[in-house]
Enzyme design. Structure first.
Site, PDB file in Angstrom:
ATOM      1  N   ARG A 195      38.490  12.390 -15.082  1.00 34.82           N
ATOM      2  CA  ARG A 195      37.346  11.790 -15.784  1.00 34.82           C
ATOM      3  C   ARG A 195      36.436  12.906 -16.288  1.00 34.82           C
ATOM      4  O   ARG A 195      35.964  13.733 -15.511  1.00 34.82           O
ATOM      5  CB  ARG A 195      36.573  10.853 -14.836  1.00 34.82           C
ATOM      6  CG  ARG A 195      35.342  10.297 -15.488  1.00 34.82           C
ATOM      7  CD  ARG A 195      34.597   9.268 -14.663  1.00 34.82           C
ATOM      8  NE  ARG A 195      33.380   8.951 -15.394  1.00 34.82           N
ATOM      9  CZ  ARG A 195      32.142   9.038 -14.913  1.00 34.82           C
ATOM     10  NH1 ARG A 195      31.938   9.364 -13.657  1.00 34.82           N
ATOM     11  NH2 ARG A 195      31.104   8.778 -15.678  1.00 34.82           N
ATOM     12  N   HIS A 232      27.266  10.843 -21.023  1.00 31.63           N
ATOM     13  CA  HIS A 232      26.869  11.166 -19.649  1.00 31.63           C
ATOM     14  C   HIS A 232      25.569  11.970 -19.727  1.00 31.63           C
ATOM     15  O   HIS A 232      25.559  13.186 -19.577  1.00 31.63           O
ATOM     16  CB  HIS A 232      27.985  11.952 -18.960  1.00 31.63           C
ATOM     17  CG  HIS A 232      27.861  12.035 -17.463  1.00 31.63           C
ATOM     18  ND1 HIS A 232      28.851  11.630 -16.612  1.00 31.63           N
ATOM     19  CD2 HIS A 232      26.867  12.495 -16.664  1.00 31.63           C
ATOM     20  CE1 HIS A 232      28.477  11.838 -15.350  1.00 31.63           C
ATOM     21  NE2 HIS A 232      27.269  12.374 -15.370  1.00 31.63           N
ATOM     22  N   GLU A 263      25.972   5.587 -15.646  1.00 28.06           N
ATOM     23  CA  GLU A 263      24.776   5.259 -14.843  1.00 28.06           C
ATOM     24  C   GLU A 263      23.489   5.083 -15.644  1.00 28.06           C
ATOM     25  O   GLU A 263      22.459   5.692 -15.324  1.00 28.06           O
ATOM     26  CB  GLU A 263      24.496   6.379 -13.841  1.00 28.06           C
ATOM     27  CG  GLU A 263      25.537   6.575 -12.797  1.00 28.06           C
ATOM     28  CD  GLU A 263      25.159   7.691 -11.831  1.00 28.06           C
ATOM     29  OE1 GLU A 263      24.258   8.476 -12.125  1.00 28.06           O
ATOM     30  OE2 GLU A 263      25.787   7.763 -10.776  1.00 28.06           O
ATOM     31  N   ASN A 308      29.813   4.321  -9.435  1.00 36.26           N
ATOM     32  CA  ASN A 308      29.576   5.595  -8.757  1.00 36.26           C
ATOM     33  C   ASN A 308      28.988   5.285  -7.396  1.00 36.26           C
ATOM     34  O   ASN A 308      27.935   4.664  -7.293  1.00 36.26           O
ATOM     35  CB  ASN A 308      28.590   6.457  -9.546  1.00 36.26           C
ATOM     36  CG  ASN A 308      29.216   6.988 -10.835  1.00 36.26           C
ATOM     37  OD1 ASN A 308      30.413   6.796 -11.073  1.00 36.26           O
ATOM     38  ND2 ASN A 308      28.424   7.653 -11.654  1.00 36.26           N
ATOM     39  N   TYR A 339      28.029   6.896  -3.692  1.00 34.70           N
ATOM     40  CA  TYR A 339      27.895   8.063  -2.833  1.00 34.70           C
ATOM     41  C   TYR A 339      27.351   7.707  -1.457  1.00 34.70           C
ATOM     42  O   TYR A 339      27.689   8.311  -0.462  1.00 34.70           O
ATOM     43  CB  TYR A 339      26.910   9.073  -3.443  1.00 34.70           C
ATOM     44  CG  TYR A 339      27.413   9.791  -4.669  1.00 34.70           C
ATOM     45  CD1 TYR A 339      27.342   9.203  -5.923  1.00 34.70           C
ATOM     46  CD2 TYR A 339      27.942  11.065  -4.574  1.00 34.70           C
ATOM     47  CE1 TYR A 339      27.786   9.864  -7.054  1.00 34.70           C
ATOM     48  CE2 TYR A 339      28.390  11.744  -5.703  1.00 34.70           C
ATOM     49  CZ  TYR A 339      28.306  11.140  -6.932  1.00 34.70           C
ATOM     50  OH  TYR A 339      28.753  11.804  -8.032  1.00 34.70           O
ATOM     51  N   GLU A 362      32.904   7.862  -9.364  1.00 34.69           N
ATOM     52  CA  GLU A 362      32.394   9.069  -8.692  1.00 34.69           C
ATOM     53  C   GLU A 362      32.191   8.776  -7.218  1.00 34.69           C
ATOM     54  O   GLU A 362      31.738   7.692  -6.847  1.00 34.69           O
ATOM     55  CB  GLU A 362      31.027   9.519  -9.252  1.00 34.69           C
ATOM     56  CG  GLU A 362      31.085  10.137 -10.609  1.00 34.69           C
ATOM     57  CD  GLU A 362      29.703  10.556 -11.126  1.00 34.69           C
ATOM     58  OE1 GLU A 362      28.835  10.915 -10.310  1.00 34.69           O
ATOM     59  OE2 GLU A 362      29.520  10.490 -12.351  1.00 34.69           O
TER      60      GLU A 362
HETATM   61  C1  BGC Z   1      25.981  11.683 -11.825  1.00 34.95           C
HETATM   62  C2  BGC Z   1      26.503  13.101 -11.821  1.00 34.95           C
HETATM   63  C3  BGC Z   1      25.837  13.871 -10.716  1.00 34.95           C
HETATM   64  C4  BGC Z   1      26.161  13.218  -9.401  1.00 34.95           C
HETATM   65  C5  BGC Z   1      25.596  13.915  -8.181  1.00 34.95           C
HETATM   66  C6  BGC Z   1      25.842  11.077 -10.464  1.00 34.95           C
HETATM   67  O1  BGC Z   1      24.691  10.307 -10.425  1.00 34.95           O
HETATM   68  O2  BGC Z   1      26.770  10.875 -12.657  1.00 34.95           O
HETATM   69  O3  BGC Z   1      26.291  13.660 -13.072  1.00 34.95           O
HETATM   70  O4  BGC Z   1      26.215  15.204 -10.712  1.00 34.95           O
HETATM   71  O5  BGC Z   1      25.646  11.906  -9.393  1.00 34.95           O
HETATM   72  O6  BGC Z   1      24.223  13.874  -8.197  1.00 34.95           O
END
Ligand code: BGC
Length: 494
Positions: A108, A153, A199, A316, A318, A389
Protein backbone atom coordinates in the site's frame (compact mmCIF):
# COMPACT_ATOMS: atom_id res chain seq x y z
CA UNK A 1 -1.66 -25.84 5.16
CA UNK A 2 0.78 -23.22 6.25
CA UNK A 3 4.25 -24.30 7.02
CA UNK A 4 4.79 -21.27 9.16
CA UNK A 5 3.40 -21.49 12.64
CA UNK A 6 4.23 -19.09 15.37
CA UNK A 7 3.16 -18.91 18.92
CA UNK A 8 1.93 -15.78 20.54
CA UNK A 9 1.14 -15.15 24.14
CA UNK A 10 -1.23 -12.25 23.78
CA UNK A 11 -1.06 -10.67 27.12
CA UNK A 12 -3.28 -8.02 28.54
CA UNK A 13 -0.66 -5.40 28.29
CA UNK A 14 -0.99 -3.79 31.67
CA UNK A 15 2.40 -3.86 33.26
CA UNK A 16 2.55 -3.71 37.01
CA UNK A 17 6.14 -3.95 38.08
CA UNK A 18 7.25 -7.10 36.29
CA UNK A 19 3.98 -8.98 36.28
CA UNK A 20 2.07 -9.56 33.05
CA UNK A 21 -1.54 -10.68 33.28
CA UNK A 22 -2.57 -13.23 30.68
CA UNK A 23 -5.79 -12.17 28.99
CA UNK A 24 -6.49 -14.93 26.54
CA UNK A 25 -6.48 -18.64 27.19
CA UNK A 26 -3.08 -20.04 26.51
CA UNK A 27 -0.69 -19.57 23.64
CA UNK A 28 -2.01 -20.55 20.27
CA UNK A 29 -0.36 -21.14 16.92
CA UNK A 30 -0.98 -18.72 14.10
CA UNK A 31 -0.52 -19.71 10.48
CA UNK A 32 -0.93 -17.63 7.36
CA UNK A 33 -2.77 -20.35 5.48
CA UNK A 34 -4.53 -21.90 8.46
CA UNK A 35 -5.91 -18.73 9.95
CA UNK A 36 -6.56 -16.49 6.97
CA UNK A 37 -8.60 -17.16 3.83
CA UNK A 38 -7.04 -17.90 0.44
CA UNK A 39 -6.18 -14.77 -1.53
CA UNK A 40 -5.82 -12.73 1.67
CA UNK A 41 -3.55 -9.75 1.03
CA UNK A 42 -0.62 -9.38 3.36
CA UNK A 43 1.43 -6.28 2.86
CA UNK A 44 3.19 -3.26 4.26
CA UNK A 45 2.12 0.37 3.89
CA UNK A 46 3.70 3.78 3.36
CA UNK A 47 2.64 7.19 2.08
CA UNK A 48 4.18 9.52 -0.48
CA UNK A 49 5.14 12.51 1.64
CA UNK A 50 6.46 10.30 4.41
CA UNK A 51 8.97 8.40 2.27
CA UNK A 52 9.51 9.76 -1.22
CA UNK A 53 11.70 12.81 -0.66
CA UNK A 54 12.77 14.33 -4.00
CA UNK A 55 10.49 17.22 -3.22
CA UNK A 56 11.70 19.36 -6.08
CA UNK A 57 12.65 16.68 -8.57
CA UNK A 58 11.27 16.30 -12.06
CA UNK A 59 8.80 19.18 -11.98
CA UNK A 60 6.94 18.11 -8.90
CA UNK A 61 4.94 21.04 -7.51
CA UNK A 62 5.15 22.12 -3.89
CA UNK A 63 2.50 20.61 -1.67
CA UNK A 64 0.98 21.80 1.60
CA UNK A 65 3.42 19.74 3.68
CA UNK A 66 6.45 21.08 1.81
CA UNK A 67 5.35 24.61 2.57
CA UNK A 68 4.30 23.89 6.16
CA UNK A 69 7.51 22.10 7.14
CA UNK A 70 9.61 24.84 5.57
CA UNK A 71 7.77 27.80 6.96
CA UNK A 72 6.80 26.40 10.37
CA UNK A 73 9.56 23.98 11.23
CA UNK A 74 9.04 24.81 14.91
CA UNK A 75 5.79 22.88 14.83
CA UNK A 76 7.62 19.63 13.96
CA UNK A 77 9.18 17.91 17.00
CA UNK A 78 12.67 17.78 15.50
CA UNK A 79 12.22 20.50 12.88
CA UNK A 80 12.35 17.81 10.19
CA UNK A 81 10.64 17.63 6.83
CA UNK A 82 10.04 15.27 3.93
CA UNK A 83 12.54 16.87 1.54
CA UNK A 84 14.59 13.67 1.48
CA UNK A 85 12.80 11.36 3.92
CA UNK A 86 13.63 7.78 2.79
CA UNK A 87 14.68 8.97 -0.65
CA UNK A 88 12.27 6.37 -1.93
CA UNK A 89 11.83 8.28 -5.18
CA UNK A 90 15.38 7.32 -6.08
CA UNK A 91 15.53 4.03 -4.18
CA UNK A 92 12.21 2.49 -5.06
CA UNK A 93 13.83 -0.55 -6.67
CA UNK A 94 15.58 -1.37 -3.42
CA UNK A 95 12.32 -0.89 -1.56
CA UNK A 96 10.51 -3.22 -3.93
CA UNK A 97 13.28 -5.72 -3.30
CA UNK A 98 12.85 -5.56 0.47
CA UNK A 99 9.10 -5.98 0.02
CA UNK A 100 9.82 -9.04 -2.06
CA UNK A 101 12.13 -10.36 0.63
CA UNK A 102 9.37 -9.97 3.19
CA UNK A 103 7.18 -12.26 1.13
CA UNK A 104 4.22 -9.84 0.94
CA UNK A 105 1.73 -10.09 -1.90
CA UNK A 106 0.64 -6.46 -1.74
CA UNK A 107 2.04 -3.01 -1.06
CA UNK A 108 0.00 0.00 0.00
CA UNK A 109 1.42 3.36 -1.06
CA UNK A 110 0.02 6.74 -1.95
CA UNK A 111 0.44 8.97 -4.96
CA UNK A 112 1.75 12.48 -4.55
CA UNK A 113 -0.91 14.70 -6.14
CA UNK A 114 1.62 17.49 -6.67
CA UNK A 115 3.90 15.12 -8.59
CA UNK A 116 1.10 14.27 -11.01
CA UNK A 117 -0.60 17.68 -11.24
CA UNK A 118 1.80 20.29 -9.89
CA UNK A 119 -0.77 23.05 -10.45
CA UNK A 120 -3.99 21.10 -10.20
CA UNK A 121 -6.35 20.63 -13.10
CA UNK A 122 -5.63 24.06 -14.56
CA UNK A 123 -2.04 23.03 -15.22
CA UNK A 124 -0.53 20.16 -17.16
CA UNK A 125 -0.14 16.56 -16.16
CA UNK A 126 3.51 16.02 -15.25
CA UNK A 127 4.84 13.16 -17.42
CA UNK A 128 7.75 12.52 -15.03
CA UNK A 129 5.31 11.97 -12.17
CA UNK A 130 3.30 9.50 -14.22
CA UNK A 131 6.52 7.77 -15.27
CA UNK A 132 7.69 7.35 -11.67
CA UNK A 133 4.53 5.59 -10.54
CA UNK A 134 4.51 3.51 -13.71
CA UNK A 135 8.00 2.32 -12.88
CA UNK A 136 7.03 1.57 -9.29
CA UNK A 137 3.86 -0.30 -10.25
CA UNK A 138 5.65 -2.33 -12.89
CA UNK A 139 8.49 -3.22 -10.53
CA UNK A 140 5.96 -4.42 -7.94
CA UNK A 141 4.03 -6.49 -10.43
CA UNK A 142 7.20 -8.10 -11.68
CA UNK A 143 7.72 -9.40 -8.16
CA UNK A 144 4.13 -10.57 -7.82
CA UNK A 145 3.22 -7.72 -5.46
CA UNK A 146 -0.17 -6.15 -5.97
CA UNK A 147 -0.27 -2.35 -5.77
CA UNK A 148 -2.86 -1.01 -3.29
CA UNK A 149 -3.02 2.67 -4.05
CA UNK A 150 -4.22 5.61 -1.97
CA UNK A 151 -4.97 8.73 -3.97
CA UNK A 152 -4.73 11.18 -1.11
CA UNK A 153 -2.74 10.65 2.06
CA UNK A 154 -2.73 14.15 3.60
CA UNK A 155 -0.79 16.03 0.89
CA UNK A 156 -2.39 18.38 -1.64
CA UNK A 157 -0.72 20.71 -4.15
CA UNK A 158 -0.09 24.04 -2.44
CA UNK A 159 -1.71 25.76 -5.36
CA UNK A 160 -5.04 24.20 -4.36
CA UNK A 161 -4.53 25.29 -0.79
CA UNK A 162 -4.17 28.83 -2.04
CA UNK A 163 -6.89 28.71 -4.67
CA UNK A 164 -9.65 27.01 -2.67
CA UNK A 165 -8.44 27.36 0.92
CA UNK A 166 -7.74 23.64 0.74
CA UNK A 167 -10.67 21.42 1.67
CA UNK A 168 -12.75 24.37 2.78
CA UNK A 169 -13.58 25.36 -0.79
CA UNK A 170 -16.14 23.35 -2.75
CA UNK A 171 -14.02 23.86 -5.89
CA UNK A 172 -11.52 21.30 -4.67
CA UNK A 173 -14.07 18.52 -5.29
CA UNK A 174 -13.75 18.92 -9.02
CA UNK A 175 -9.98 19.00 -8.64
CA UNK A 176 -10.00 15.68 -6.83
CA UNK A 177 -12.25 14.07 -9.41
CA UNK A 178 -9.95 15.29 -12.17
CA UNK A 179 -6.82 14.07 -10.36
CA UNK A 180 -8.31 10.67 -9.62
CA UNK A 181 -9.41 10.37 -13.23
CA UNK A 182 -5.85 11.03 -14.41
CA UNK A 183 -4.67 8.24 -12.10
CA UNK A 184 -7.35 5.74 -13.15
CA UNK A 185 -6.46 6.43 -16.78
CA UNK A 186 -2.71 6.18 -16.29
CA UNK A 187 -2.45 3.31 -13.79
CA UNK A 188 -5.82 1.58 -13.67
CA UNK A 189 -4.85 -1.07 -16.21
CA UNK A 190 -2.56 -2.48 -13.50
CA UNK A 191 -4.00 -1.22 -10.20
CA UNK A 192 -6.90 -3.28 -8.86
CA UNK A 193 -7.25 -1.65 -5.45
CA UNK A 194 -7.83 2.08 -5.04
CA UNK A 195 -8.60 4.10 -1.97
CA UNK A 196 -9.66 7.72 -2.32
CA UNK A 197 -8.62 9.18 1.04
CA UNK A 198 -6.60 8.18 4.06
CA UNK A 199 -8.24 8.85 7.43
CA UNK A 200 -10.05 12.06 6.49
CA UNK A 201 -11.85 12.04 9.83
CA UNK A 202 -8.56 12.39 11.68
CA UNK A 203 -6.96 14.62 9.15
CA UNK A 204 -9.72 17.24 9.12
CA UNK A 205 -9.60 17.29 12.89
CA UNK A 206 -5.86 17.91 12.92
CA UNK A 207 -6.09 20.52 10.17
CA UNK A 208 -9.15 22.54 11.11
CA UNK A 209 -10.06 21.69 14.69
CA UNK A 210 -6.78 21.32 16.57
CA UNK A 211 -4.87 23.29 13.95
CA UNK A 212 -1.70 21.21 14.19
CA UNK A 213 -1.52 20.14 10.52
CA UNK A 214 -1.46 22.54 7.60
CA UNK A 215 -3.19 24.93 7.09
CA UNK A 216 -3.19 25.25 10.93
CA UNK A 217 -6.65 26.64 11.37
CA UNK A 218 -8.45 26.52 14.69
CA UNK A 219 -10.13 28.62 17.35
CA UNK A 220 -10.18 28.53 21.16
CA UNK A 221 -10.57 26.47 23.24
CA UNK A 222 -9.39 23.85 20.73
CA UNK A 223 -6.15 25.57 19.90
CA UNK A 224 -4.48 28.83 19.19
CA UNK A 225 -4.20 29.67 15.49
CA UNK A 226 -4.13 32.86 13.46
CA UNK A 227 -7.49 32.02 11.89
CA UNK A 228 -10.14 29.37 11.75
CA UNK A 229 -13.31 28.10 13.38
CA UNK A 230 -12.87 24.76 15.14
CA UNK A 231 -16.59 24.28 15.56
CA UNK A 232 -17.43 24.62 11.89
CA UNK A 233 -14.51 24.22 9.51
CA UNK A 234 -13.66 20.56 10.17
CA UNK A 235 -17.17 19.66 9.08
CA UNK A 236 -17.03 21.84 5.98
CA UNK A 237 -13.75 20.15 4.97
CA UNK A 238 -15.13 16.69 5.74
CA UNK A 239 -18.25 17.46 3.72
CA UNK A 240 -16.15 18.39 0.70
CA UNK A 241 -14.05 15.27 1.13
CA UNK A 242 -17.12 13.02 1.34
CA UNK A 243 -18.54 14.53 -1.83
CA UNK A 244 -15.17 14.36 -3.61
CA UNK A 245 -14.97 10.72 -2.65
CA UNK A 246 -18.46 9.91 -3.88
CA UNK A 247 -17.91 11.69 -7.19
CA UNK A 248 -14.60 9.88 -7.76
CA UNK A 249 -16.22 6.54 -6.94
CA UNK A 250 -19.04 7.30 -9.37
CA UNK A 251 -16.51 8.10 -12.09
CA UNK A 252 -14.56 4.91 -11.39
CA UNK A 253 -17.66 2.73 -11.31
CA UNK A 254 -19.11 4.29 -14.45
CA UNK A 255 -16.09 4.69 -16.64
CA UNK A 256 -13.36 2.33 -15.48
CA UNK A 257 -14.47 -0.56 -13.33
CA UNK A 258 -15.89 -2.78 -16.06
CA UNK A 259 -12.79 -2.62 -18.23
CA UNK A 260 -10.17 -2.40 -15.49
CA UNK A 261 -11.75 -4.80 -13.02
CA UNK A 262 -10.64 -3.02 -9.88
CA UNK A 263 -12.28 -1.93 -6.64
CA UNK A 264 -12.40 1.38 -4.86
CA UNK A 265 -12.77 2.25 -1.17
CA UNK A 266 -11.72 4.70 1.51
CA UNK A 267 -9.42 4.34 4.52
CA UNK A 268 -10.87 5.47 7.81
CA UNK A 269 -9.76 5.51 11.41
CA UNK A 270 -13.19 4.40 12.73
CA UNK A 271 -15.78 6.93 13.95
CA UNK A 272 -18.50 8.66 11.95
CA UNK A 273 -17.26 8.90 8.37
CA UNK A 274 -18.78 5.69 7.10
CA UNK A 275 -22.40 6.49 7.89
CA UNK A 276 -22.74 9.25 5.28
CA UNK A 277 -21.06 7.04 2.70
CA UNK A 278 -23.28 4.04 3.32
CA UNK A 279 -26.53 5.66 4.44
CA UNK A 280 -26.34 9.01 2.65
CA UNK A 281 -26.39 11.25 5.71
CA UNK A 282 -24.61 12.08 8.95
CA UNK A 283 -25.56 10.10 12.07
CA UNK A 284 -28.68 11.52 13.78
CA UNK A 285 -26.90 12.24 17.05
CA UNK A 286 -24.17 14.14 15.21
CA UNK A 287 -26.75 16.32 13.46
CA UNK A 288 -28.36 17.11 16.78
CA UNK A 289 -25.12 17.96 18.50
CA UNK A 290 -23.43 19.98 15.82
CA UNK A 291 -26.64 21.43 14.40
CA UNK A 292 -26.07 24.50 12.26
CA UNK A 293 -22.30 23.99 12.05
CA UNK A 294 -22.76 20.74 10.15
CA UNK A 295 -23.34 21.24 6.43
CA UNK A 296 -26.42 19.57 4.97
CA UNK A 297 -26.48 17.26 2.00
CA UNK A 298 -28.87 18.27 -0.76
CA UNK A 299 -31.22 15.52 -2.03
CA UNK A 300 -28.94 15.11 -5.09
CA UNK A 301 -25.87 14.78 -2.89
CA UNK A 302 -27.57 12.19 -0.72
CA UNK A 303 -28.37 10.26 -3.84
CA UNK A 304 -24.78 10.59 -5.05
CA UNK A 305 -23.54 9.10 -1.78
CA UNK A 306 -26.11 6.33 -1.56
CA UNK A 307 -25.81 5.18 -5.13
CA UNK A 308 -22.01 5.16 -5.16
CA UNK A 309 -21.15 3.00 -2.23
CA UNK A 310 -17.56 1.98 -2.04
CA UNK A 311 -16.46 -1.57 -2.76
CA UNK A 312 -14.47 -2.06 0.43
CA UNK A 313 -13.62 -0.37 3.70
CA UNK A 314 -10.05 0.28 4.77
CA UNK A 315 -9.50 0.49 8.52
CA UNK A 316 -6.39 1.84 10.19
CA UNK A 317 -6.27 0.19 13.59
CA UNK A 318 -3.49 0.81 16.07
CA UNK A 319 -5.02 1.11 19.50
CA UNK A 320 -8.15 1.27 21.62
CA UNK A 321 -9.13 3.63 24.40
CA UNK A 322 -11.89 3.88 26.94
CA UNK A 323 -14.82 6.11 26.03
CA UNK A 324 -17.52 7.54 28.26
CA UNK A 325 -20.77 8.86 26.87
CA UNK A 326 -21.24 12.36 28.26
CA UNK A 327 -24.63 13.05 26.75
CA UNK A 328 -26.60 11.89 29.76
CA UNK A 329 -24.06 12.13 32.56
CA UNK A 330 -21.84 15.19 32.45
CA UNK A 331 -18.08 14.64 32.40
CA UNK A 332 -14.93 16.64 31.94
CA UNK A 333 -14.65 16.88 28.17
CA UNK A 334 -11.27 17.19 26.53
CA UNK A 335 -10.90 19.40 23.49
CA UNK A 336 -9.17 16.58 21.61
CA UNK A 337 -12.58 15.03 20.99
CA UNK A 338 -13.91 18.29 19.61
CA UNK A 339 -17.65 18.66 19.76
CA UNK A 340 -18.36 15.01 20.43
CA UNK A 341 -19.88 14.55 23.86
CA UNK A 342 -17.55 11.78 24.75
CA UNK A 343 -14.72 11.52 27.24
CA UNK A 344 -11.86 9.33 26.12
CA UNK A 345 -8.87 8.09 28.04
CA UNK A 346 -6.30 5.36 27.93
CA UNK A 347 -6.16 5.11 31.71
CA UNK A 348 -8.84 3.91 34.13
CA UNK A 349 -8.46 3.66 37.89
CA UNK A 350 -4.80 4.43 37.47
CA UNK A 351 -4.27 1.52 35.06
CA UNK A 352 -3.39 1.88 31.41
CA UNK A 353 -5.57 0.02 28.95
CA UNK A 354 -2.50 -1.59 27.44
CA UNK A 355 1.24 -1.28 27.29
CA UNK A 356 2.33 2.17 26.20
CA UNK A 357 4.10 2.84 22.91
CA UNK A 358 6.16 5.81 21.75
CA UNK A 359 2.87 7.56 20.92
CA UNK A 360 1.44 8.64 24.25
CA UNK A 361 -2.15 8.02 23.15
CA UNK A 362 -1.47 4.63 21.54
CA UNK A 363 -1.54 1.56 23.75
CA UNK A 364 -1.14 -2.08 22.82
CA UNK A 365 -4.70 -3.47 22.89
CA UNK A 366 -4.77 -6.41 20.48
CA UNK A 367 -8.33 -7.48 21.26
CA UNK A 368 -9.50 -4.07 20.01
CA UNK A 369 -8.85 -5.01 16.40
CA UNK A 370 -11.36 -7.83 16.63
CA UNK A 371 -14.04 -5.60 18.17
CA UNK A 372 -13.45 -2.87 15.58
CA UNK A 373 -13.67 -5.27 12.67
CA UNK A 374 -16.78 -7.01 14.01
CA UNK A 375 -18.49 -3.66 14.53
CA UNK A 376 -17.77 -2.48 10.99
CA UNK A 377 -18.68 -5.85 9.55
CA UNK A 378 -22.07 -5.83 11.28
CA UNK A 379 -22.94 -2.22 10.68
CA UNK A 380 -21.94 -2.05 7.01
CA UNK A 381 -23.27 -5.45 6.14
CA UNK A 382 -20.36 -7.58 5.15
CA UNK A 383 -18.61 -5.02 2.96
CA UNK A 384 -15.08 -6.37 2.42
CA UNK A 385 -12.65 -4.96 4.97
CA UNK A 386 -8.92 -4.39 4.74
CA UNK A 387 -6.76 -3.48 7.70
CA UNK A 388 -4.86 -0.80 5.83
CA UNK A 389 -2.54 0.12 8.70
CA UNK A 390 -1.49 -1.47 11.97
CA UNK A 391 1.83 -0.88 13.64
CA UNK A 392 3.95 -0.21 16.67
CA UNK A 393 6.11 2.85 17.35
CA UNK A 394 9.46 3.16 19.09
CA UNK A 395 11.22 6.31 20.21
CA UNK A 396 14.11 7.10 17.88
CA UNK A 397 16.40 7.67 20.81
CA UNK A 398 16.01 4.06 21.96
CA UNK A 399 19.35 2.25 21.93
CA UNK A 400 20.27 0.64 18.63
CA UNK A 401 20.09 -2.91 19.90
CA UNK A 402 16.50 -2.51 21.06
CA UNK A 403 15.57 -0.62 17.93
CA UNK A 404 16.65 -3.58 15.83
CA UNK A 405 15.63 -6.39 18.16
CA UNK A 406 12.10 -5.02 18.37
CA UNK A 407 10.55 -7.73 20.50
CA UNK A 408 7.61 -5.51 21.41
CA UNK A 409 6.70 -4.97 17.76
CA UNK A 410 6.87 -8.70 17.07
CA UNK A 411 4.57 -9.36 20.00
CA UNK A 412 2.26 -6.58 18.86
CA UNK A 413 1.95 -7.97 15.34
CA UNK A 414 1.46 -11.55 16.48
CA UNK A 415 -1.25 -10.59 18.90
CA UNK A 416 -3.10 -8.22 16.59
CA UNK A 417 -3.02 -10.84 13.82
CA UNK A 418 -4.27 -13.43 16.24
CA UNK A 419 -7.30 -11.32 17.11
CA UNK A 420 -7.80 -10.47 13.46
CA UNK A 421 -7.90 -14.16 12.65
CA UNK A 422 -10.46 -14.58 15.40
CA UNK A 423 -12.68 -12.00 13.66
CA UNK A 424 -12.24 -13.92 10.42
CA UNK A 425 -13.29 -17.13 12.15
CA UNK A 426 -16.38 -15.37 13.48
CA UNK A 427 -17.35 -14.54 9.92
CA UNK A 428 -15.96 -11.03 9.37
CA UNK A 429 -15.31 -10.32 5.71
CA UNK A 430 -11.66 -9.31 6.12
CA UNK A 431 -9.55 -9.48 2.97
CA UNK A 432 -6.16 -8.10 3.88
CA UNK A 433 -3.70 -6.69 6.40
CA UNK A 434 -0.99 -4.06 5.91
CA UNK A 435 1.70 -3.43 8.49
CA UNK A 436 2.57 0.21 9.07
CA UNK A 437 5.21 0.73 8.01
CA UNK A 438 7.64 -0.84 5.60
CA UNK A 439 10.38 1.58 6.64
CA UNK A 440 10.91 4.23 9.32
CA UNK A 441 9.75 7.50 7.87
CA UNK A 442 8.72 11.11 8.39
CA UNK A 443 6.06 10.86 11.07
CA UNK A 444 4.23 14.14 10.40
CA UNK A 445 4.51 16.58 13.33
CA UNK A 446 6.73 14.11 15.18
CA UNK A 447 9.29 14.32 12.41
CA UNK A 448 11.83 11.51 12.74
CA UNK A 449 11.50 11.15 16.51
CA UNK A 450 9.44 7.96 16.32
CA UNK A 451 9.90 4.85 14.23
CA UNK A 452 7.26 2.51 12.88
CA UNK A 453 9.33 0.55 10.33
CA UNK A 454 9.75 -3.17 9.88
CA UNK A 455 13.02 -1.94 8.41
CA UNK A 456 15.16 0.42 10.41
CA UNK A 457 16.42 3.33 8.32
CA UNK A 458 19.70 5.08 8.95
CA UNK A 459 18.74 8.51 7.66
CA UNK A 460 22.38 9.51 7.16
CA UNK A 461 23.21 6.66 4.82
CA UNK A 462 19.69 5.57 3.82
CA UNK A 463 20.61 2.01 4.72
CA UNK A 464 17.56 -0.18 5.38
CA UNK A 465 18.21 -2.74 8.13
CA UNK A 466 15.68 -5.52 8.76
CA UNK A 467 14.39 -5.53 12.30
CA UNK A 468 13.41 -8.69 14.16
CA UNK A 469 9.82 -7.82 13.18
CA UNK A 470 10.72 -7.90 9.47
CA UNK A 471 12.24 -11.31 9.95
CA UNK A 472 9.27 -12.49 11.97
CA UNK A 473 6.82 -11.21 9.33
CA UNK A 474 8.80 -12.90 6.57
CA UNK A 475 8.79 -16.13 8.52
CA UNK A 476 5.04 -15.88 9.10
CA UNK A 477 4.42 -15.11 5.43
CA UNK A 478 6.81 -17.47 3.73
CA UNK A 479 7.47 -20.18 6.26
CA UNK A 480 11.16 -19.77 5.59
CA UNK A 481 13.21 -20.72 8.58
CA UNK A 482 14.86 -17.96 10.48
CA UNK A 483 18.56 -18.15 10.94
CA UNK A 484 18.82 -14.96 12.89
CA UNK A 485 19.83 -15.45 16.52
CA UNK A 486 17.98 -12.43 17.85
CA UNK A 487 14.71 -13.70 16.54
CA UNK A 488 15.34 -17.21 17.78
CA UNK A 489 16.01 -16.02 21.29
CA UNK A 490 13.01 -13.78 21.13
CA UNK A 491 10.93 -16.80 20.12
CA UNK A 492 12.21 -18.76 23.06
CA UNK A 493 11.10 -15.97 25.37
CA UNK A 494 7.53 -15.77 24.09
C1 BGC B 1 -1.38 7.62 9.22
C2 BGC B 1 0.09 7.45 8.91
C3 BGC B 1 0.88 7.62 10.18
C4 BGC B 1 0.46 6.57 11.16
C5 BGC B 1 1.21 6.57 12.48
C6 BGC B 1 -1.82 6.94 10.47
O1 BGC B 1 -2.75 7.74 11.12
O2 BGC B 1 -2.15 7.20 8.12
O3 BGC B 1 0.45 8.37 7.93
O4 BGC B 1 2.25 7.57 9.95
O5 BGC B 1 -0.91 6.74 11.47
O6 BGC B 1 0.95 7.73 13.17
Amino acid sequence: MGVSRVTATCILTVVVATSLAVLTPGARGLGRDDDFPPGFLFGAATSAYQIEGAYLDDNKGLNNWDVFTHTQAGRISDGGNGDVADDHYHRYTEDVEILHNLGVNSYRFSISWARILPRGRLGDVNPAGIAFYNRLIDALLQKGIEPFVTLNHFDIPQELETRYRGWLGAGIREEFVYYSDVCFKAFGDRVRSWTTFNEPNLYTRFQYMLGVYPPNRCSPPFGSCSGGDSRREPYVAAHNILLSHAAAVRNYHTNYQAKQGGKIGMVIAMKWFLDPIFFGDYPRVMKEMISSNLPKFTPEEKKLLQTNKMDFIGINQYTSIYAKDCIYSPCALNTYEGNALVYTTGVRNGKKIGRPTAFSSYFVVPQGIESAVMYVNDRYKDTPIFITENGYSQHSNTNMEDLINDVERVNYMQCYLKYLSSAVRKGANVRGYFAWSLVDNFEWIFGYTVRFGLYHVDFDTQERIPRASAKWYRDFLTGSSLKDDTVQSLRADS
